[in-house]
Design a protein around this motif. Structure first.
Motif, short mmCIF file in Angstrom:
data_model
loop_
_atom_site.label_atom_id
_atom_site.label_comp_id
_atom_site.label_asym_id
_atom_site.label_seq_id
_atom_site.Cartn_x
_atom_site.Cartn_y
_atom_site.Cartn_z
N PRO A 14 -0.34 12.60 -2.55
CA PRO A 14 0.80 13.32 -3.11
C PRO A 14 1.03 14.61 -2.34
O PRO A 14 0.24 14.98 -1.48
CB PRO A 14 0.35 13.62 -4.54
CG PRO A 14 -1.12 13.58 -4.50
CD PRO A 14 -1.51 12.63 -3.42
N VAL A 48 10.11 8.05 -4.78
CA VAL A 48 10.54 8.25 -6.17
C VAL A 48 10.77 6.95 -6.92
O VAL A 48 10.92 6.95 -8.13
CB VAL A 48 11.83 9.09 -6.24
CG1 VAL A 48 11.53 10.53 -5.84
CG2 VAL A 48 12.93 8.52 -5.40
N ASP A 49 10.80 5.84 -6.21
CA ASP A 49 11.09 4.58 -6.87
C ASP A 49 10.47 3.48 -6.03
O ASP A 49 10.57 3.52 -4.81
CB ASP A 49 12.62 4.39 -6.90
CG ASP A 49 13.07 3.72 -8.18
OD1 ASP A 49 12.24 3.04 -8.80
OD2 ASP A 49 14.24 3.89 -8.55
N LEU A 50 9.82 2.54 -6.67
CA LEU A 50 9.15 1.49 -5.91
C LEU A 50 9.49 0.15 -6.52
O LEU A 50 9.39 -0.03 -7.73
CB LEU A 50 7.63 1.65 -6.03
CG LEU A 50 6.88 2.46 -4.97
CD1 LEU A 50 5.40 2.43 -5.30
CD2 LEU A 50 7.13 1.90 -3.59
N SER A 51 9.90 -0.80 -5.68
CA SER A 51 10.00 -2.16 -6.20
C SER A 51 9.30 -3.06 -5.19
O SER A 51 8.77 -2.58 -4.19
CB SER A 51 11.47 -2.55 -6.37
OG SER A 51 12.05 -2.69 -5.10
N ALA A 52 9.29 -4.35 -5.45
CA ALA A 52 8.49 -5.25 -4.62
C ALA A 52 8.91 -5.19 -3.15
O ALA A 52 8.08 -5.39 -2.27
CB ALA A 52 8.61 -6.68 -5.14
N ASP A 101 -2.85 18.86 -5.41
CA ASP A 101 -1.55 18.27 -5.70
C ASP A 101 -0.65 19.37 -6.30
O ASP A 101 -1.04 20.02 -7.27
CB ASP A 101 -1.75 17.13 -6.71
CG ASP A 101 -0.47 16.44 -7.07
OD1 ASP A 101 0.60 16.88 -6.64
OD2 ASP A 101 -0.54 15.42 -7.80
N ASN A 113 0.76 -1.25 0.00
CA ASN A 113 0.00 0.00 0.00
C ASN A 113 0.79 1.30 0.00
O ASN A 113 0.34 2.28 0.57
CB ASN A 113 -0.94 0.04 1.21
CG ASN A 113 -2.24 -0.62 0.84
OD1 ASN A 113 -2.65 -0.60 -0.32
ND2 ASN A 113 -2.87 -1.23 1.81
N VAL A 114 1.94 1.29 -0.63
CA VAL A 114 2.62 2.56 -0.79
C VAL A 114 2.47 2.97 -2.24
O VAL A 114 2.67 2.17 -3.14
CB VAL A 114 4.11 2.41 -0.42
CG1 VAL A 114 4.86 3.68 -0.78
CG2 VAL A 114 4.23 2.12 1.05
N GLY A 115 2.07 4.21 -2.46
CA GLY A 115 1.83 4.67 -3.83
C GLY A 115 3.01 5.41 -4.39
O GLY A 115 3.76 6.06 -3.65
N PHE A 116 3.18 5.34 -5.70
CA PHE A 116 4.26 6.05 -6.36
C PHE A 116 4.05 7.55 -6.20
O PHE A 116 2.95 8.05 -6.36
CB PHE A 116 4.30 5.66 -7.85
CG PHE A 116 5.38 6.35 -8.62
CD1 PHE A 116 6.70 6.09 -8.34
CD2 PHE A 116 5.07 7.26 -9.61
CE1 PHE A 116 7.70 6.73 -9.04
CE2 PHE A 116 6.05 7.90 -10.31
CZ PHE A 116 7.37 7.64 -10.03
N SER A 117 5.12 8.27 -5.87
CA SER A 117 5.08 9.73 -5.77
C SER A 117 4.33 10.24 -4.54
O SER A 117 4.04 11.41 -4.44
CB SER A 117 4.42 10.32 -7.03
OG SER A 117 5.17 11.37 -7.51
N GLU A 118 3.97 9.35 -3.59
CA GLU A 118 3.25 9.87 -2.44
C GLU A 118 4.21 10.47 -1.41
O GLU A 118 5.42 10.27 -1.47
CB GLU A 118 2.35 8.79 -1.81
CG GLU A 118 3.05 7.81 -0.93
CD GLU A 118 2.04 6.91 -0.21
OE1 GLU A 118 1.14 6.38 -0.88
OE2 GLU A 118 2.18 6.72 1.00
N GLN A 131 -0.05 8.54 2.06
CA GLN A 131 -1.01 8.06 1.07
C GLN A 131 -1.64 9.18 0.27
O GLN A 131 -2.80 9.12 -0.11
CB GLN A 131 -2.10 7.23 1.75
CG GLN A 131 -1.48 6.16 2.62
CD GLN A 131 -2.36 4.97 2.77
OE1 GLN A 131 -3.48 5.10 3.22
NE2 GLN A 131 -1.87 3.80 2.39
N MET A 135 0.31 5.18 -8.09
CA MET A 135 0.24 3.77 -8.47
C MET A 135 0.96 2.92 -7.42
O MET A 135 1.97 3.34 -6.86
CB MET A 135 0.90 3.60 -9.84
CG MET A 135 0.78 2.23 -10.44
SD MET A 135 1.53 2.21 -12.09
CE MET A 135 0.11 2.38 -13.12
N GLU A 162 -1.96 19.50 -13.02
CA GLU A 162 -2.29 18.62 -14.14
C GLU A 162 -1.92 19.36 -15.41
O GLU A 162 -2.08 20.57 -15.49
CB GLU A 162 -3.81 18.37 -14.16
CG GLU A 162 -4.26 17.42 -13.07
CD GLU A 162 -5.76 17.49 -12.85
OE1 GLU A 162 -6.38 18.46 -13.34
OE2 GLU A 162 -6.29 16.59 -12.20
N VAL A 203 5.11 -5.11 -10.05
CA VAL A 203 6.15 -5.41 -9.08
C VAL A 203 7.19 -4.31 -8.93
O VAL A 203 7.96 -4.30 -7.98
CB VAL A 203 6.87 -6.74 -9.40
CG1 VAL A 203 5.92 -7.91 -9.26
CG2 VAL A 203 7.49 -6.71 -10.79
#
Lengths: 464, 585
Positions: A77, A46-50, A111, A24-29, A75, B58, A115, B7
């Motif tokens: 931005p 800034v970067d998410l992996s498993a 945010d 449950n961590v979102g990209f760019s949050e 949770q 995301m 946009e 992933v």
């Protein structure tokens, strides 16, 4: 509202920290980081992996330990609370009140990344802004909704020019006035002070929102500062229907911060170590100027950037020039000759000028006159080069006239006092006056009709 | 339906697990907000996906659903006059759906699904047809008849089991059925990265007339040709593109705003509907399709916008039309490639660009050309790509590689732009390889085209050399014959090359007018040279009153009244005759 909170970091390296990530961590949050000693910082994913999340911290990471630090994922931005009461207030680089008062109450929260504006929703800007500066009004006209940067160098009077524009800018057609959003990125306190003072003197301090991330603030904070400023500007312009003038100084510091972060993240650099996405990133800021349908407001941007080593082909001015709608270039040679404002005649340009001038907007002869002044000034410059080689005495009589025109153009037209607020008619008439130095045949870019009507009939005597 | 899980997320590049049965370049919908993406790499069970929308928020673990077809555009009547983003989402509808800001995940059909088109069948059911046969027509605009074929992926002959009678149909309604059971509608999908088939490529024989004198006479482009406009910022790339889009004699214009300013697209949207096409008298918007993926819109969609544009162009080419593509700017597209390549951690070649940059550029420019369509008609795609070299330095990779795949190079010059000499196309650095191929066509307009053009170019070349000397010793030290060269070159610059895009008469020059102006200047030069050789000082020639008139022909004599040039010519000859008599004695 509280988000997820974790304790412990996997690594800390410069402004980037790595956290063992859970669900449950979102990209760019946005995340809040608390070190073991009670200090608080803000950061962004800034970067998410498993397994891991990389977080960019806005602020110094000194004192963060891998064990004691706790990280709270919010949770959402990066957001800014918006209200009309922001006018007259001072915020820090991350959009937190910095004048000792509480944040204005508001339920509207956006945010800061904004946009992208749908090109279909844009309204083409064409309202002339009179700045009272001949070099701008006459030759590089500023239009409401335009993004027109000042390309300067260290030591040049870009701040004075910007302050003069702020003081004098007005729309001739309606009484609507400007509100200002001022974003300072990595500038010294004195520079910020200079602007505050000039706002005060012209009595507009209550109409300015300030975001200050000064030279001693962590450099990474500057990545957020212009975004906060533009979010506030968008709210005031598009929700509240105001005309907003955004001054951002100094974009060079912003780009340096971007490079710093990019290199820490180990990205492949393109020119001079700047990341390949510098263009897209700058565009995301500059493109937030303009006008949209269904709103009476507008955002006019005047970003200021100092060209490293006065080099206009350096990636920062170069990429800016590709995005903005023209540029006002300040010239060191002219400054040293004592010309204020030292606006370089030829490399400066306003792309939106063509649709904002002429009959009904400025004056019917404006287009022809500006085009002729550019052409003649360009010729005068090449004559000057020639004169420096063969000597002024050897010039042909026509060339001597061009020399005289060049001097008159710089001394009478471009030069003006900091408090001199010229109307567009005064500016254009001055332009005509300088053209008197040339024989009438040379005015090939102006239609006969306008020459008849506007060219002052002095005792030129010859060349007709 | 193939479903996977996210992933890894790195900006617009994500990785998902469980999509191994998908094809490379298949489209997916990623995450809760169903963002559109494309699979760009498959490694074992891991698919690398590029996302065409902003993916803030995301999360790892969200699902990815494959649509099991490659990224495609929807082709059918109703494309003309629309403005799309890079992946063919109609921006007008998106504005209606989500307001002024572009929100991620908002979807709208590329074509108007409600609108009814008047279908006129040209074949009967029962017969056998191939993709070469026109099934019927739809009148898309007043001037444009939209021809419907079998989708070109049907290669063999098919029997038509059913053909709908003439009447009103939407793009989704069935207008024919093949014996094989396939439904034919007015619109179909076609993958953007796959060139549409044609019968054969043809040579060049006809110019793409732009009405811009420096282009048409000096550096002409042919229908089906490729050109590049490189120039630093502020030199007028976009202005030149706009001028060509407005005045060129193509049937259809596809204008791709790729990574450029939003206001420039707004400018086109505002201006084009008001301008009348000089040939047809109809609004320019009735022949224009806009693709706008401005600099602040997602970078992955910028990469694909070029392909979207060229696929739409091919669709109209296949109906036998002449299409011109303006791609502004290919450098932004190359930068998008670089950015995505960097995120994929590929080994960079020059200046961080991926090693496959030249291949991609070649693929793009080769989709232009003049062809015999499947049906047997002639159609063409001319491509005009703007290039934005960093610092205005033409030695950078994008300009250099582009030069290998184009045959017409309109180099924009900073000094000309600074003097507000527009179009700032340098006559020294530019070239066109098409001029020989187009000579026959032009000599039918005016038999002296080639002569006037070569002489003028040679004269400008001489002026450039003389200018070097003038810089050192001043013009007065030159003999009068050489100063005449300078004078004539000045007239060519001001009276011919420089063209004012905002002057009602000067903005467009007919081919006849173009040649006549140049011819009169060159005639002047030759006669004046003889008079000087006979002993007249240059001063006498400078004083002739017709000189001023000649440089103003461009903005004083209308295209429809070129006899006026004849009068000016007579006046000039009269003055020169008088002078000649004086000195011949």
């Amino acid at each position: 509202m509280r988000g997820l909170e974790f304790r412990g970091l996997s690594s800390v390296s410069g402004p980037i920290v790595i956290v063992r990530r859970q669900e449950n961590v979102g990209f760019s949050e946005i995340v809040n980081i608390r070190d073991g000693r009670g200090g608080r910082k803000t950061g962004r994913v800034v970067d998410l992996s498993a397994e891991y999340a990389a977080i960019q911290v806005f602020g110094s990471t000194s004192g963060l330990s891998t064990e004691e630090t706790s990280v709270e994922f919010l949770q959402r931005p990066m957001e800014l609370f918006l209200s009309e009461d922001m006018l007259g207030r001072v915020y820090d680089g991350l959009g937190r009140p910095a004048d000792g008062y509480a944040a204005p109450f508001s339920s509207i929260c956006r945010d800061v990344n904004g946009e992208p504006i749908n090109p279909y929703a844009r309204v083409y800007p064409r309202d002339f802004i009179q700045t009272g500066v001949s070099a701008i009004d006459g030759m590089n006209t500023l239009i409401r909704g335009q993004k027109l940067p000042i390309f300067s160098g260290s030591g040049l009077p870009h701040n004075r020019l910007a302050a003069q524009i702020i003081r004098q800018a007005k729309i001739r057609s309606d009484s609507g006035h400007f509100v200002m959003v001022f974003a300072a990125m990595g500038v010294k306190y004195d520079v910020a002070r200079f602007f505050i003072q000039s706002f005060e003197e012209s009595g507009v301090l209550s109409q300015v929102v300030m975001f200050l991330s000064l030279a001693d603030s962590p450099s990474i904070e500057r990545l957020i500062t212009p975004r906060c400023a533009l979010t506030a500007a968008e709210y005031l312009a598009f929700d509240r229907g105001m005309h907003v003038l955004v001054v951002m100084t100094d974009m060079t510091n912003y780009c340096e911060a971007l490079r710093e972060v990019s290199s820490i993240r180990g990205e492949i650099p393109s020119r001079k170590g700047f990341p390949g996405y510098l263009y897209s990133d700058l565009a995301a800021l500059y493109e937030r100027a303009g006008k949209i349908q269904e709103s009476g407001g507008s955002i006019t941007q005047i970003p200021i950037l100092t060209m490293p080593n006065d080099d206009i082909s350096h990636p920062i001015p170069d990429l800016s020039g590709y995005i903005t709608e023209g540029q006002i270039v300040l010239d060191r040679g002219m400054f040293q000759k004592g010309i204020y404002p030292p606006v370089a005649g030829l490399p400066s340009l306003s792309r939106l000028m063509k649709d904002g001038i002429g009959e009904g907007m400025t004056r019917e002869d404006h287009k022809d006159l500006a085009s002729q002044l550019f052409a003649a000034y360009s010729k005068a410059k090449s004559v000057r080069n020639l004169a420096s080689i063969i000597g002024e005495e050897e010039l042909s009589s026509l060339d001597k006239k061009y020399m005289a025109f060049g001097d008159s153009f710089e001394q009478d037209f471009l030069t003006q006092d900091e408090t001199d607020n010229r109307s567009i008619e005064e500016t254009l008439d001055l332009g005509w006056k300088t053209l008197m130095a040339l024989p009438r045949d040379e005015l090939y870019r102006i239609s006969e009709e306008y020459i008849e009507k506007y060219l002052p009939r002095g005792d030129e005597g010859e060349g007709t | 339906m193939i479903e996977g899980k996210i992933v890894k997320i790195n900006g617009p590049i994500i990785q998902a697990q469980g999509l191994s049965s998908c094809g490379l370049y298949d489209v997916v919908e990623a995450g809760e907000t169903k963002l559109i993406g494309e699979i760009i790499r498959l490694e074992g069970d891991i698919a690398t996906i590029q996302i065409y929308e902003d993916n803030t928020g995301m999360r790892i673990g969200e699902k990815v659903v494959s649509e099991e077809r490659p990224l495609s555009v929807y082709l059918g009547p109703g494309l003309i006059g629309c403005i799309y983003d890079g992946i063919q989402r109609p921006l007008k509808n998106l504005y209606g759906l989500s307001g002024a800001g572009l929100k991620a995940g908002v979807k709208a059909a590329a074509l108007d699904l409600e609108k009814k088109w008047n279908w006129k069948p040209l074949v009967k059911s029962g017969g056998g047809v191939t993709r070469k046969a026109v099934l019927g027509c739809v009148q898309e605009t007043e001037l444009l008849s939209h021809r419907i074929f079998l989708p070109p992926d049907i290669e063999g002959e098919e029997e038509l089991a059913f053909v709908a009678p003439e009447g009103e149909y939407t793009v989704e309604q069935i207008i024919a059925k093949t014996g094989g059971g396939r439904d034919i509608r007015l619109a179909h999908y076609w993958p953007v990265r796959k060139p549409r088939p044609y019968t054969e490529k043809l040579g060049m024989s006809e110019p793409l007339l732009t009405g811009q004198r420096v282009i048409d006479v000096f550096f002409p482009l042919s229908k089906g040709g490729t050109a590049a406009i490189p120039g630093g910022f502020g030199t007028g790339k976009t202005m030149t593109q706009h001028a060509v889009a407005k005045w060129c004699d193509a049937d259809i214009i596809v204008y791709i705003g790729c990574g450029e300013r939003g206001n420039e697209m707004t400018d086109v949207l505002r201006e084009f509907p008001e301008i009348r096409d000089p040939r047809t008298g109809r609004s320019l918007m009735e022949r224009t399709i806009l693709i706008a993926n401005t600099s602040n819109m997602p970078v992955a969609a910028r990469e694909v916008s070029i392909y979207t544009g060229v696929t739409l162009a091919e669709y109209y080419r296949d109906m036998g039309y002449g299409v011109a593509i303006m791609a502004d700017s290919t450098s932004r597209w190359a930068e998008a490639l670089r950015e995505l390549s960097g995120r994929l951690e590929e080994m960079p070649a020059e200046e961080g660009f991926p090693a496959y940059l030249p291949t991609r550029l070649a693929e793009f420019y080769e989709r232009g050309g003049r062809v015999t369509t499947l049906e047997g008609k002639t159609g063409s795609i001319s491509i005009i790509g703007a290039v934005s070299p960093p610092g205005g330095d033409f030695s950078e990779p994008v300009t250099q590689h582009t030069k290998r795949f184009i045959r017409c190079f309109w180099a924009l010059d900073r000094d000309l732009a600074n003097a507000r000499h527009y179009p700032a196309i340098s006559w020294i650095d530019s070239y066109s390889e098409y001029s020989e191929e187009l000579r026959d066509w032009w000599e039918q307009v005016n038999p002296r085209w080639h002569e006037a053009r070569t002489q003028a170019m040679e004269l400008l070349k001489r002026e450039e050399r003389l200018a070097q000397i003038v810089k050192l010793i001043g013009p007065d030290a030159l003999p009068d014959t050489q100063r005449l060269v300078l004078l004539t070159a000045d007239m060519i610059r001001n009276g011919f090359l420089q063209q004012n895009a905002f002057d009602d008469i000067d903005m467009y020059s007919s081919p006849e007018k173009q040649v006549l102006i140049l011819k009169i200047i060159m005639d002047f030069y030759h006669r004046a040279l003889n008079i000087i050789k006979a002993g007249a000082p240059l001063l006498k020639i400078r004083e002739l009153s017709s000189l001023n008139v000649i440089v103003r022909i461009k903005s004083q004599v209308e295209n429809s009244a070129i006899e006026g040039i004849r009068e000016i010519e007579n006046r000039m000859n009269g003055e020169l005759d008088k002078l000649e008599k004086e000195y011949r004695k």
